[in-house]
Design a protein around this motif. Structure first.
Motif, mmCIF file in Angstrom:
data_model
loop_
_atom_site.group_PDB
_atom_site.id
_atom_site.type_symbol
_atom_site.label_atom_id
_atom_site.label_comp_id
_atom_site.label_asym_id
_atom_site.label_seq_id
_atom_site.Cartn_x
_atom_site.Cartn_y
_atom_site.Cartn_z
ATOM 1 N N PHE A 51 -2.847 8.787 -18.430
ATOM 2 C CA PHE A 51 -2.926 8.564 -16.984
ATOM 3 C C PHE A 51 -2.598 7.109 -16.649
ATOM 4 C CE2 PHE A 51 -5.922 6.469 -14.094
ATOM 5 C CZ PHE A 51 -5.440 6.902 -12.868
ATOM 6 N N ALA A 52 -3.205 6.170 -17.381
ATOM 7 C CA ALA A 52 -2.976 4.743 -17.124
ATOM 8 C C ALA A 52 -1.510 4.371 -17.351
ATOM 9 C CB ALA A 52 -3.879 3.895 -18.008
ATOM 10 N N LYS A 53 -0.931 4.868 -18.408
ATOM 11 C CA LYS A 53 0.482 4.577 -18.701
ATOM 12 C C LYS A 53 1.387 5.140 -17.613
ATOM 13 C CE LYS A 53 3.985 5.123 -22.264
ATOM 14 N NZ LYS A 53 4.294 5.659 -23.605
ATOM 15 N N GLN A 54 1.127 6.368 -17.224
ATOM 16 C CA GLN A 54 1.921 7.038 -16.185
ATOM 17 C C GLN A 54 1.869 6.289 -14.853
ATOM 18 O OE1 GLN A 54 0.724 11.127 -15.696
ATOM 19 N NE2 GLN A 54 2.061 11.468 -13.960
ATOM 20 N N ASN A 55 0.737 5.667 -14.572
ATOM 21 C CA ASN A 55 0.546 4.971 -13.294
ATOM 22 C C ASN A 55 0.644 3.453 -13.421
ATOM 23 O OD1 ASN A 55 -0.271 7.095 -11.134
ATOM 24 N ND2 ASN A 55 -1.249 7.731 -13.039
ATOM 25 N N LYS A 56 1.096 2.975 -14.585
ATOM 26 C CA LYS A 56 1.292 1.542 -14.838
ATOM 27 C C LYS A 56 0.014 0.734 -14.569
ATOM 28 C CE LYS A 56 6.261 1.609 -14.001
ATOM 29 N NZ LYS A 56 6.586 2.988 -13.820
ATOM 30 N N ILE A 57 -1.111 1.276 -15.032
ATOM 31 C CA ILE A 57 -2.408 0.618 -14.873
ATOM 32 C C ILE A 57 -2.754 -0.067 -16.194
ATOM 33 C CG2 ILE A 57 -4.870 0.945 -14.431
ATOM 34 C CD1 ILE A 57 -4.061 3.443 -12.780
#
Length: 139
Positions: free
Chosen positions: A28-34
C-alpha cells in the motif's frame, strides 16, 4: 487489500482474509508513494509471531501463535531503515477466552479482516542504529 483515501494524508485500509499484514501495508505504501506514517487498527488473525525485546541479549524472544486471535489493538509506524521502508508494529491480541497477550509484532496472517486508519507524514522519518540498545531507533 482495499483502501480509500479520506483526505490528503489519511487513508482507511482493509486487509482481506489470508493476507499477510506487513506485506499488505508495505505494498500500500509503495503504491501510494508513502515513506513515513503512523497507523492503528483492529480485527482478527489466524496466526502471528509476537515478541518481547530482551534487554540483556539485545534480541527478541519470539512466540508463534497458530490460532484465531482477536486484534484488540494494533499500532505502528512506517519509517526508513537503511534506505528501505520499515514497519514497527505492536499488537494486543486475545484468545477465545478473552485472555490478552501483547508485544512486538513480526508477522501476522489476517482472518477474517483487519481495518486500519493510516496517517501519512509529510516529512521523512528515518531510523539510526543505537549501539546501547542494539536497535534502530527513530533519529
Amino acid at each position: 487489500m482495499i483502501f480509500k483515501k479520506i483526505n490528503k494524508n489519511i487513508f482507511v485500509l482493509r486487509i482481506k482474509p489470508n493476507e499477510e499484514l506487513f506485506s499488505s501495508i508495505l505494498n500500500f505504501a509503495k503504491q501510494n508513494k508513502i515513506k513515513s506514517g503512523f497507523f492503528y487498527g483492529l480485527g482478527a488473525c489466524q496466526k502471528c509471531i509476537l515478541g518481547r525485546y530482551n534487554e540483556k541479549t539485545k534480541n527478541y524472544n519470539w512466540k508463534k501463535i497458530n490460532k484465531q486471535m482477536e486484534i484488540g489493538n494494533l499500532v505502528g509506524n512506517l519509517t526508513i531503515k537503511e534506505n528501505e521502508p520499515y514497519l514497527h508494529i505492536h499488537a494486543v491480541l486475545s484468545d477465545k477466552n478473552l485472555k490478552a497477550i501483547s508485544g512486538h509484532l513480526k508477522e501476522m496472517i489476517i482472518y477474517p479482516t483487519c481495518e486500519i486508519m493510516f496517517f501519512k507524514f509529510d516529512k521523512l522519518i528515518k531510523r539510526k542504529f543505537n549501539s546501547l540498545t542494539g536497535l534502530y531507533l527513530i533519529d
